[in-house]
Design an enzyme around this catalytic site. Structure first.
Site, short mmCIF file in Angstrom:
data_model
loop_
_atom_site.label_atom_id
_atom_site.label_comp_id
_atom_site.label_asym_id
_atom_site.label_seq_id
_atom_site.Cartn_x
_atom_site.Cartn_y
_atom_site.Cartn_z
N HIS A 25 -6.97 -5.27 7.92
CA HIS A 25 -6.46 -5.26 6.54
C HIS A 25 -7.62 -5.20 5.58
CE1 HIS A 25 -7.48 -9.35 5.02
NE2 HIS A 25 -7.44 -9.69 6.29
N CYS A 26 -7.35 -4.66 4.38
CA CYS A 26 -8.33 -4.65 3.31
C CYS A 26 -7.80 -5.56 2.21
CB CYS A 26 -8.60 -3.23 2.81
SG CYS A 26 -7.13 -2.40 2.18
N MET A 27 -8.14 -5.28 0.96
CA MET A 27 -7.72 -6.14 -0.14
C MET A 27 -6.20 -6.16 -0.33
SD MET A 27 -10.01 -7.85 -1.66
CE MET A 27 -9.07 -8.21 -3.13
#
Length: 514
Positions: A28-30
């Site tokens: 996952h990213c932001m």
């Protein structure tokens, strides 16, 4: 969001992406849950978009489900746990049932779309957006753009620390200016600065990991850059300074280390590999870093900072107009990822990046354009519902649902949204030109989420005022440009109708056709 709710969201997503056996990797990213899939055809896009917690879906090198900041960090561990449980249970009938229901749902969706005839629904717009995204993904799969993406992957894991430390730095500056809690200020300064003083090490570690080397060796060669003892070393007739070259030097050093390590793995006998390979990797790369890369990267870093400040100080309004107007097309072309090392370099040098608040205006233009679409299509309940559900995320700087679900498939509203972004960028750039220089102490957030990260030479009040003014200009110009110029008469005729009653009126239209 509670733990039970996070797990419920993960449990709702898993069968809609084909079950645990269809998931090969999770990250996952932001804002996005990023999933690598075995079989893309098993994914139920419309059902995923219909989930309350899902803000949108994006296809790139991975399948990306937009959940928003905060939520994604809590849902991802639950999703990983469910995938593990599903694999260990080896329950083959369940995925088969999911696939069957998926086919049924897809068939129903297709039938519904076919029956809806001329009025365009949000689902059709989303399908067009996904097709455009896939076409751009294929077009952007050039070696240069793939390299930019991999470099961006080096910096994306650092964003949570940059945000946390950036907010602490802002709080510390506020307390110092007000003279409050003097005993706490040094402690907050240590928390805010500790990560930034060692960011080169993390960049080196992630670079080696991304490009196929041993991560700790990448961190080891990058650590040379921040070691205080480098001040005793001369390169090109000048003494080095700790941190010289910063993240760009660390990136270059770790890339070199990966190549040296791969060469050693190829030629060093296996019996000696454990001793010789790491030694040669650190020794060769360390010498090149000390007597070349640190100086060269330092010159490049200084030039980037000097140019950015000069650009906004002398031609701020025009520079802001260009940056704010062209940022979303850059995203479409995959070139925006080249800005991430530049942002990080500017933060490392001056404590904030002056570019991010200007680029954030592109999102303001999208929000204004989406509101105009909402009011221009009063009879299309489907598109209006999509806009209404995606606007809160848009205000917080999460633009994918609006871009790929509304403006980009419609075409003209995407252009008028860019006009709004250009106007907002020009406003912020003009403030820089007039002496109100400010920026963001971290990368990642945008829109309203950027407020806690603003900092500048003219004080927090001035920075906030200019940023709010830029957002307002972006919203207003994006709205006006889209409302008056975002639709042709034919587009309004096709779009400004509710698709739901279309089947009921079908028999009434038949006599008129004879």
């Amino acid at each position: 969001m509670s733990t039970d709710k996070n797990r419920a969201t993960a449990a709702a997503i898993l069968p809609l992406v084909g079950g645990p056996d269809n998931v090969t990797s999770i990250a996952h990213c932001m804002t996005r849950l990023r999933i690598a899939l075995r079989d893309r055809s098993l994914v139920q896009d419309e059902a995923l978009r219909a989930l309350p917690a899902v803000l949108g879906v994006v296809e790139d090198d991975t399948y990306q489900i937009v959940l928003g900041p905060g939520t994604v960090a809590r849902v991802t561990p639950e999703f990983e746990a469910l995938v593990k449980e599903g694999r260990s249970a080896a329950a083959t009938p369940a995925p088969a049932q999911s696939t069957e229901s998926a086919d049924t749902a897809n068939a129903a969706d297709t039938t519904g779309t076919a029956d809806a005839a001329h009025p365009v629904t949000a689902a059709e717009l989303a399908a067009q957006g996904a097709a455009l995204k896939q076409a751009r993904k294929t077009k952007n799969a050039t070696p240069f753009k793939l390299l930019l993406r991999r470099i961006a992957n080096v910096f994306v894991p650092l964003i949570p620390a940059l945000i946390g430390c950036g907010i602490i730095a802002g709080l510390n500056g506020l307390l110092a200016n007000l003279g409050w809690l003097p005993a706490v200020v040094p402690a907050l300064a240590a928390m805010a600065s500790g990560f930034m003083s060692l960011i080169a090490v993390f960049v080196g570690y992630n670079t080696a990991k991304e490009f196929g080397g041993t991560p700790i060796l990448g961190g080891a060669v990058a650590a040379v850059i921040v070691f205080p003892g480098v001040a005793k070393i001369d390169a090109f007739g000048q003494p080095l300074s700790p941190g010289q070259g910063g993240v760009l030097g660390a990136l270059a050093a770790a890339l070199l280390a990966v190549q040296v390590e791969k060469w050693c793995r190829k030629w060093v006998p296996e019996a000696l590999d454990v001793l010789v390979t790491p030694t040669l990797t650190v020794l060769i790369t360390g010498l090149v870093t000390l007597f070349g890369l640190m100086f060269l990267a330092g010159e490049v870093s200084t030039a980037i900072g000097t140019f950015a400040n000069w650009l906004l100080a002398t031609g701020g309004a025009f520079a802001g107009l260009v940056l704010g107007g062209l940022f979303l097309p850059l995203v479409m072309l995959g070139l925006h990822q080249a800005l991430i090392p530049i942002h990080t370099t500017l933060i490392e040098q001056s404590g904030y990046t002056v570019l991010l608040p200007i680029l954030a205006m592109a999102g303001a233009g999208q929000v204004g354009a989406a509101i105009a679409v909402y009011y221009r299509l009063p009879r299309n309940a489907s598109i209006r519902a999509t806009v209404k559900s995606a606007l809160p995320a848009g205000f917080l700087g999460i633009g994918e649902p609006l871009i790929y679900g509304v403006s980009l498939p419609l075409g003209r509203p995407f252009v008028t949204a860019c006009i709004g972004g250009a106007a907002g960028g020009a406003f912020v750039g003009l403030a820089h030109q007039l002496g109100v220089a400010f920026g963001s102490t971290a990368i990642g957030p945008s829109g309203w989420a950027l407020f806690p990260l603003l900092d500048g030479t003219s004080g927090l009040a001035a920075s906030l005022t200019v940023y709010v003014g830029g957002l307002g200009v972006g919203y207003l110009v994006g709205f006006v440009a889209t409302y008056f110029f975002g639709f042709t008469h034919q587009m309004l005729a096709d779009l400004n109708a509710d698709p739901d009653p279309a089947p009921a009126t079908e028999p009434a239209r038949e006599p008129a056709l004879t």
